[in-house]
Design a protein around this motif. Structure first.
Motif, mmCIF file in Angstrom:
data_model
loop_
_atom_site.group_PDB
_atom_site.id
_atom_site.type_symbol
_atom_site.label_atom_id
_atom_site.label_comp_id
_atom_site.label_asym_id
_atom_site.label_seq_id
_atom_site.Cartn_x
_atom_site.Cartn_y
_atom_site.Cartn_z
ATOM 1 N N ASN A 19 54.714 -94.816 -54.485
ATOM 2 C CA ASN A 19 55.676 -95.296 -55.483
ATOM 3 C C ASN A 19 57.062 -94.727 -55.223
ATOM 4 O O ASN A 19 58.068 -95.426 -55.365
ATOM 5 C CB ASN A 19 55.220 -94.933 -56.895
ATOM 6 N N HIS A 20 57.119 -93.448 -54.843
ATOM 7 C CA HIS A 20 58.399 -92.809 -54.543
ATOM 8 C C HIS A 20 59.076 -93.508 -53.359
ATOM 9 O O HIS A 20 60.281 -93.738 -53.373
ATOM 10 C CB HIS A 20 58.150 -91.336 -54.229
ATOM 11 N N PHE A 21 58.297 -93.848 -52.342
ATOM 12 C CA PHE A 21 58.854 -94.520 -51.161
ATOM 13 C C PHE A 21 59.210 -95.987 -51.426
ATOM 14 O O PHE A 21 59.948 -96.583 -50.659
ATOM 15 C CB PHE A 21 57.887 -94.437 -49.980
ATOM 16 N N ASN A 22 58.699 -96.576 -52.467
ATOM 17 C CA ASN A 22 59.026 -97.961 -52.793
ATOM 18 C C ASN A 22 60.343 -98.095 -53.543
ATOM 19 O O ASN A 22 60.797 -99.209 -53.802
ATOM 20 C CB ASN A 22 57.905 -98.601 -53.619
ATOM 21 N N ILE A 23 60.965 -96.994 -53.902
ATOM 22 C CA ILE A 23 62.225 -97.023 -54.645
ATOM 23 C C ILE A 23 63.363 -96.588 -53.728
ATOM 24 O O ILE A 23 63.278 -95.555 -53.068
ATOM 25 C CB ILE A 23 62.146 -96.085 -55.881
ATOM 26 N N ARG A 24 64.412 -97.391 -53.708
ATOM 27 C CA ARG A 24 65.607 -97.013 -52.954
ATOM 28 C C ARG A 24 66.308 -95.859 -53.657
ATOM 29 O O ARG A 24 66.368 -95.820 -54.882
ATOM 30 C CB ARG A 24 66.597 -98.171 -52.868
ATOM 31 N N LYS A 25 66.838 -94.936 -52.863
ATOM 32 C CA LYS A 25 67.579 -93.826 -53.441
ATOM 33 C C LYS A 25 68.753 -94.383 -54.243
ATOM 34 O O LYS A 25 69.482 -95.255 -53.783
ATOM 35 C CB LYS A 25 68.095 -92.889 -52.357
ATOM 36 N N GLY A 26 68.906 -93.908 -55.478
ATOM 37 C CA GLY A 26 69.980 -94.366 -56.353
ATOM 38 C C GLY A 26 69.597 -95.535 -57.236
ATOM 39 O O GLY A 26 70.374 -95.954 -58.083
ATOM 40 N N GLU A 27 68.403 -96.074 -57.065
ATOM 41 C CA GLU A 27 67.974 -97.255 -57.802
ATOM 42 C C GLU A 27 67.377 -96.923 -59.167
ATOM 43 O O GLU A 27 67.395 -97.735 -60.079
ATOM 44 C CB GLU A 27 66.942 -97.990 -56.948
ATOM 45 N N LYS A 28 66.857 -95.712 -59.327
ATOM 46 C CA LYS A 28 66.194 -95.338 -60.573
ATOM 47 C C LYS A 28 67.229 -94.841 -61.581
ATOM 48 O O LYS A 28 68.003 -93.933 -61.309
ATOM 49 C CB LYS A 28 65.133 -94.268 -60.315
ATOM 50 N N LEU A 29 67.203 -95.421 -62.765
ATOM 51 C CA LEU A 29 68.147 -95.101 -63.824
ATOM 52 C C LEU A 29 68.059 -93.631 -64.203
ATOM 53 O O LEU A 29 66.970 -93.099 -64.401
ATOM 54 C CB LEU A 29 67.867 -95.980 -65.045
ATOM 55 N N ASN A 73 69.002 -89.235 -57.353
ATOM 56 C CA ASN A 73 68.469 -88.627 -56.133
ATOM 57 C C ASN A 73 67.007 -88.963 -55.889
ATOM 58 O O ASN A 73 66.421 -88.508 -54.906
ATOM 59 C CB ASN A 73 68.643 -87.107 -56.183
ATOM 60 N N PHE A 74 66.401 -89.736 -56.781
ATOM 61 C CA PHE A 74 65.000 -90.132 -56.627
ATOM 62 C C PHE A 74 64.931 -91.337 -55.706
ATOM 63 O O PHE A 74 65.777 -92.214 -55.737
ATOM 64 C CB PHE A 74 64.401 -90.477 -57.999
ATOM 65 N N GLY A 75 63.904 -91.405 -54.876
ATOM 66 C CA GLY A 75 63.717 -92.544 -53.975
ATOM 67 C C GLY A 75 63.967 -92.155 -52.533
ATOM 68 O O GLY A 75 64.118 -90.985 -52.195
ATOM 69 N N THR A 76 64.016 -93.164 -51.692
ATOM 70 C CA THR A 76 64.170 -92.941 -50.254
ATOM 71 C C THR A 76 65.368 -93.695 -49.700
ATOM 72 O O THR A 76 65.790 -94.711 -50.251
ATOM 73 C CB THR A 76 62.899 -93.379 -49.493
#
Length: 125
Positions: free
Chosen positions: A31-41, A45-48
């Motif tokens: 799930n962490h790798f499925n999110i682009r860095k900066g995409e999570k509200l 810094n979350f994501g890849t």
């Protein structure tokens, strides 16, 4: 005695959608790798970064940047540690082999992730 981690996933292999322990942690990492860095509200810094560099030429510098990103994500979850990371280019994108160690039981498992640049999808085993 080790903790038992419990969770749910609509992608779980069984019909009850329950995941526990190492399977749950691996799904959390996917799930962490499925999110682009900066995409999570509220969590920039979350994501890849992998999705942002997937179409770039695969140089040693890029490989190093991706390795740092993968290490940061693998270190994000205190329930696991990583022993080895191998990053390679394949026909359709980038492949990452991540050797994870489940801390409570010292169990080791190899996670294989393919980031496909043609379809912008992640497949993991």
């Amino acid at each position: 005695m080790a903790n038992t981690y419990k969770g749910f996933s609509t992608l779980a292999p069984s019909r009850n959608f329950r995941l526990t322990d190492f399977d749950l942690i691996k799904q959390d990492i996917i799930n962490h790798f499925n999110i682009r860095k900066g995409e999570k509200l509220m969590r920039p810094n979350f994501g890849t970064i992998i999705w942002n560099v997937l179409h770039e030429p695969f140089t040693e510098d890029l490989k190093s940047v991706i390795a740092q990103d993968v290490k940061a994500i693998a270190s994000y979850d205190p329930r696991v540690s990583f022993d080895n990371i191998v990053i390679t280019e394949y026909d359709q994108g980038i492949q990452i082999e991540l050797q994870l160690r489940y801390v409570p039981t010292n169990q080791v498992n190899l996670m294989l992730m393919n980031f496909n640049n043609a379809t912008n999808t992640l497949t993991a085993q």
